[in-house]
Motif scaffolding. Structure first.
Motif, PDB file in Angstrom:
ATOM      1  N   LEU A  59      40.443  40.576  33.582  1.00  0.00           N
ATOM      2  CA  LEU A  59      39.638  40.485  34.794  1.00  0.00           C
ATOM      3  C   LEU A  59      39.553  41.848  35.459  1.00  0.00           C
ATOM      4  CD1 LEU A  59      41.038  37.194  36.385  1.00  0.00           C
ATOM      5  CD2 LEU A  59      38.775  37.487  35.392  1.00  0.00           C
ATOM      6  N   VAL A  60      38.401  42.134  36.031  1.00  0.00           N
ATOM      7  CA  VAL A  60      38.208  43.340  36.842  1.00  0.00           C
ATOM      8  C   VAL A  60      37.852  42.899  38.254  1.00  0.00           C
ATOM      9  CG1 VAL A  60      36.883  45.460  37.171  1.00  0.00           C
ATOM     10  CG2 VAL A  60      37.445  44.687  34.859  1.00  0.00           C
ATOM     11  N   ALA A  61      38.700  43.232  39.227  1.00  0.00           N
ATOM     12  CA  ALA A  61      38.480  42.812  40.608  1.00  0.00           C
ATOM     13  C   ALA A  61      37.285  43.551  41.202  1.00  0.00           C
ATOM     14  CB  ALA A  61      39.733  43.066  41.440  1.00  0.00           C
ATOM     15  N   LEU A  62      36.488  42.838  41.984  1.00  0.00           N
ATOM     16  CA  LEU A  62      35.334  43.423  42.665  1.00  0.00           C
ATOM     17  C   LEU A  62      35.568  43.596  44.158  1.00  0.00           C
ATOM     18  CD1 LEU A  62      32.405  41.464  40.964  1.00  0.00           C
ATOM     19  CD2 LEU A  62      33.329  43.701  40.360  1.00  0.00           C
ATOM     20  N   GLN A  63      36.564  42.891  44.715  1.00  0.00           N
ATOM     21  CA  GLN A  63      36.847  42.946  46.140  1.00  0.00           C
ATOM     22  C   GLN A  63      38.327  43.230  46.353  1.00  0.00           C
ATOM     23  OE1 GLN A  63      34.294  38.931  46.439  1.00  0.00           O
ATOM     24  NE2 GLN A  63      35.194  39.503  48.375  1.00  0.00           N
ATOM     25  N   ASP A  64      38.675  43.477  47.579  1.00  0.00           N
ATOM     26  CA  ASP A  64      40.059  43.723  47.982  1.00  0.00           C
ATOM     27  C   ASP A  64      40.594  45.001  47.356  1.00  0.00           C
ATOM     28  OD1 ASP A  64      42.398  43.243  49.366  1.00  0.00           O
ATOM     29  OD2 ASP A  64      43.308  42.173  47.696  1.00  0.00           O
ATOM     30  N   ARG A 304      46.817  37.387  45.814  1.00  0.00           N
ATOM     31  CA  ARG A 304      47.592  37.690  47.023  1.00  0.00           C
ATOM     32  C   ARG A 304      47.140  36.829  48.204  1.00  0.00           C
ATOM     33  NH1 ARG A 304      46.043  43.034  45.365  1.00  0.00           N
ATOM     34  NH2 ARG A 304      47.641  43.980  44.036  1.00  0.00           N
ATOM     35  N   GLY A 305      46.753  35.599  47.911  1.00  0.00           N
ATOM     36  CA  GLY A 305      46.337  34.683  48.954  1.00  0.00           C
ATOM     37  C   GLY A 305      44.915  34.865  49.431  1.00  0.00           C
ATOM     38  N   ILE A 306      44.138  35.751  48.802  1.00  0.00           N
ATOM     39  CA  ILE A 306      42.767  36.045  49.234  1.00  0.00           C
ATOM     40  C   ILE A 306      41.814  35.708  48.092  1.00  0.00           C
ATOM     41  CG2 ILE A 306      41.165  37.813  50.066  1.00  0.00           C
ATOM     42  CD1 ILE A 306      43.561  39.339  51.135  1.00  0.00           C
ATOM     43  N   ARG A 307      40.755  34.968  48.393  1.00  0.00           N
ATOM     44  CA  ARG A 307      39.735  34.660  47.389  1.00  0.00           C
ATOM     45  C   ARG A 307      38.827  35.877  47.212  1.00  0.00           C
ATOM     46  NH1 ARG A 307      38.414  29.466  46.012  1.00  0.00           N
ATOM     47  NH2 ARG A 307      36.212  29.970  45.984  1.00  0.00           N
ATOM     48  N   ILE A 308      38.728  36.353  45.992  1.00  0.00           N
ATOM     49  CA  ILE A 308      37.898  37.519  45.703  1.00  0.00           C
ATOM     50  C   ILE A 308      37.053  37.239  44.473  1.00  0.00           C
ATOM     51  CG2 ILE A 308      39.628  39.091  46.675  1.00  0.00           C
ATOM     52  CD1 ILE A 308      40.266  39.926  43.786  1.00  0.00           C
ATOM     53  N   ALA A 309      36.008  38.028  44.315  1.00  0.00           N
ATOM     54  CA  ALA A 309      35.170  37.947  43.122  1.00  0.00           C
ATOM     55  C   ALA A 309      35.724  38.890  42.061  1.00  0.00           C
ATOM     56  CB  ALA A 309      33.728  38.316  43.470  1.00  0.00           C
ATOM     57  N   ALA A 310      35.574  38.493  40.817  1.00  0.00           N
ATOM     58  CA  ALA A 310      36.042  39.317  39.704  1.00  0.00           C
ATOM     59  C   ALA A 310      35.143  39.077  38.511  1.00  0.00           C
ATOM     60  CB  ALA A 310      37.496  38.999  39.359  1.00  0.00           C
ATOM     61  N   LEU A 311      35.209  39.984  37.562  1.00  0.00           N
ATOM     62  CA  LEU A 311      34.442  39.874  36.330  1.00  0.00           C
ATOM     63  C   LEU A 311      35.391  39.629  35.177  1.00  0.00           C
ATOM     64  CD1 LEU A 311      31.900  42.830  36.744  1.00  0.00           C
ATOM     65  CD2 LEU A 311      31.553  40.411  37.267  1.00  0.00           C
ATOM     66  N   LEU A 312      35.037  38.661  34.323  1.00  0.00           N
ATOM     67  CA  LEU A 312      35.836  38.332  33.156  1.00  0.00           C
ATOM     68  C   LEU A 312      35.249  39.041  31.949  1.00  0.00           C
ATOM     69  CD1 LEU A 312      38.099  36.659  31.819  1.00  0.00           C
ATOM     70  CD2 LEU A 312      36.395  34.872  31.439  1.00  0.00           C
ATOM     71  N   PHE A 313      36.054  39.907  31.309  1.00  0.00           N
ATOM     72  CA  PHE A 313      35.605  40.691  30.173  1.00  0.00           C
ATOM     73  C   PHE A 313      36.347  40.282  28.911  1.00  0.00           C
ATOM     74  CE2 PHE A 313      34.212  43.483  33.569  1.00  0.00           C
ATOM     75  CZ  PHE A 313      33.037  44.011  33.076  1.00  0.00           C
ATOM     76  N   GLU A 314      35.705  40.538  27.775  1.00  0.00           N
ATOM     77  CA  GLU A 314      36.322  40.376  26.465  1.00  0.00           C
ATOM     78  C   GLU A 314      36.284  41.722  25.766  1.00  0.00           C
ATOM     79  OE1 GLU A 314      35.895  36.830  23.452  1.00  0.00           O
ATOM     80  OE2 GLU A 314      34.295  38.288  23.074  1.00  0.00           O
ATOM     81  N   THR A 315      37.427  42.148  25.248  1.00  0.00           N
ATOM     82  CA  THR A 315      37.517  43.470  24.638  1.00  0.00           C
ATOM     83  C   THR A 315      36.697  43.529  23.359  1.00  0.00           C
ATOM     84  OG1 THR A 315      39.505  42.853  23.431  1.00  0.00           O
ATOM     85  CG2 THR A 315      39.800  43.887  25.586  1.00  0.00           C
ATOM     86  N   THR A 316      36.219  44.719  23.046  1.00  0.00           N
ATOM     87  CA  THR A 316      35.464  44.968  21.828  1.00  0.00           C
ATOM     88  C   THR A 316      36.312  45.808  20.898  1.00  0.00           C
ATOM     89  OG1 THR A 316      33.376  44.886  23.034  1.00  0.00           O
ATOM     90  CG2 THR A 316      33.354  45.935  20.866  1.00  0.00           C
ATOM     91  N   LYS A 317      36.494  45.324  19.668  1.00  0.00           N
ATOM     92  CA  LYS A 317      37.302  46.027  18.690  1.00  0.00           C
ATOM     93  C   LYS A 317      36.494  47.131  18.020  1.00  0.00           C
ATOM     94  CE  LYS A 317      40.680  43.119  19.337  1.00  0.00           C
ATOM     95  NZ  LYS A 317      41.931  43.515  20.000  1.00  0.00           N
ATOM     96  N   ASN A 318      37.195  48.088  17.438  1.00  0.00           N
ATOM     97  CA  ASN A 318      36.530  49.186  16.735  1.00  0.00           C
ATOM     98  C   ASN A 318      35.695  48.691  15.562  1.00  0.00           C
ATOM     99  OD1 ASN A 318      37.576  51.130  18.434  1.00  0.00           O
ATOM    100  ND2 ASN A 318      39.386  51.504  17.167  1.00  0.00           N
ATOM    101  N   LYS A 319      36.166  47.587  14.891  1.00  0.00           N
ATOM    102  CA  LYS A 319      35.417  47.077  13.746  1.00  0.00           C
ATOM    103  C   LYS A 319      34.061  46.528  14.173  1.00  0.00           C
ATOM    104  CE  LYS A 319      37.703  42.561  13.936  1.00  0.00           C
ATOM    105  NZ  LYS A 319      38.520  41.577  13.182  1.00  0.00           N
TER     106      LYS A 319
END
Length: 399
Positions: A59-64, A304-319
């Protein structure tokens, strides 16, 4: 999904709109995803692949704290074997059974238990023993329906490994409606056909508690982690054989079916057909070009008790880059606008690491995200300029 931290973990559940709701989970309490991750590691050591994908998620946080990266690990396969998935599968059944009991009531209902005929099963014969047990249940319960006023509402099978004998104790708990006048006859027949009989007379007081005990007792990860390798391998084989560990019948099954009208069922089938047709018609015929870690969805989490937006990512392999002919160093950090719902729990990366374990490429990811946002802002400003010019021209004509 569980994200472990030094002081507490965060448990996330899927919302109907595709977002995720979370609640704090203290580390000294049982953590379903920690237990599931430990079991997944055991299975992997046995040569079994318990993961849905070999690509890790984060996850990558967008807020806080924008840009913070929270590791989730590889997504596990969607089976009741793992406690993290069992939560999503069991909770709707418990809620349905609770609502059914509140509306229909559990009058003349019993909560009984029966065991595998012939006592316990050898680990090597667990698959055959499970088939025999299911077949015996089908035959005997069918006879009970024909001869007596017997109606099965909910049945759950529990596979239990006995470390003392080294055998599996297969038994089932069920809730059934049995008329008082035929209850003794039903009890006697069950005692002659099954082993490990538990046939109490006490009435059911809390339907939700009974359903919870039945469903969460199928695979107890905190106990299974201590099982030997051959027992884990055998019970994993049961999950891959499409055995029905949970069954509903009688008035409860009819009640669940009645909650959705025929029109709604037909509309659901039509919508599914339209979605499949739309995917086929709008599919991009060009080869896939990997431009960085894949964006799966936007989620709402509580950190941390605060509702924030985040982005869910999937890693990309070298192959993946090699297959697409793109070099990872030359790839532009662009992300898709996919709307796939994030439903997988964390797996192997659930240790007591800090909450914000920043990935080496976090800066590249965040810079790419800011680049995309800035491009969006330029488009908005361009549209605003054109609208302003149109308004000024109209004003000059009026004057």
């Amino acid at each position: 999904m569980i994200i472990a931290g030094a002081e507490s973990a965060h448990q996330f559940s899927l919302l109907p709109d595709g977002f995720i709701r979370s609640s704090a989970v203290v580390n000294d309490q049982p953590n379903p995803c920690r237990q599931a991750a430990a079991l997944a590691q055991r299975l992997e050591a046995l040569g079994i692949n318990p993961y849905q994908s070999d690509k890790e998620r984060y996850l990558v946080a967008l807020q806080d704290s924008p840009g913070e990266v929270i590791e989730l690990g590889r997504p596990l396969r969607g089976t009741r074997f793992f406690a993290s998935h069992a939560v999503r599968k069991n909770r709707p059944v418990v809620e349905d059974f609770k609502d059914f009991a509140a509306q229909d009531g559990l009058k003349d209902c019993v909560f009984w238990g029966i065991g595998l005929p012939g006592a316990k099963a050898d680990v090597a014969d667990l698959h055959d023993a499970m088939q025999e047990f299911n077949g015996r249940i089908n035959i005997e319960f069918s006879e009970l329906r024909k001869r007596f006023a017997f109606e099965l509402l909910l049945l759950v099978v529990h596979p239990r490994f006995d470390p003392v004998s080294g055998l599996f104790d297969l038994h089932a708990h069920f809730v059934a409606r049995v008329s008082p006048e035929s209850r003794e006859s039903v009890r006697r027949r069950l005692m002659t056909k099954f082993s490990k009989i538990d046939l109490p007379e006490s009435p059911i007081r809390r339907a939700a508690a009974v359903a919870t005990y039945m469903l969460w007792g199928i695979f107890r990860n905190n106990v299974m982690i201590t099982w030997p390798d051959h027992a884990l391998r055998a019970v994993w084989g049961l999950t891959q054989s499409r055995f029905r560990f949970v069954r509903s019948g009688g008035a409860f099954a009819r009640w669940k079916a009645s909650r959705r009208s025929p029109e709604e069922k037909m509309q659901q089938q039509l919508d599914k057909g339209r979605r499949e047709q739309n995917r086929a018609e709008t599919a991009d015929p060009r080869p896939v070009v990997f431009t960085g870690d894949r964006l799966l969805s936007k989620v709402i989490v509580r950190i941390r008790g605060i509702r924030i937006a985040a982005l869910l990512f999937e890693t990309t392999k070298n192959k993946d880059f090699e297959a697409s002919g793109t070099s990872p160093s030359d790839a532009e950090p662009m992300y898709s606008s996919a709307t796939i719902s994030a439903i997988q729990e964390s797996s192997d990366k659930v240790d007591d690491a800090s909450y914000s374990s920043v990935r080496p490429n976090a800066g590249r990811i965040w810079n790419g995200l800011r680049t995309r946002l800035s491009r969006f802002g330029e488009v908005v400003r361009s549209c605003g300029t054109k609208i302003g010019e149109f308004a000024r021209a109209a004003l000059r004509r009026l004057l």
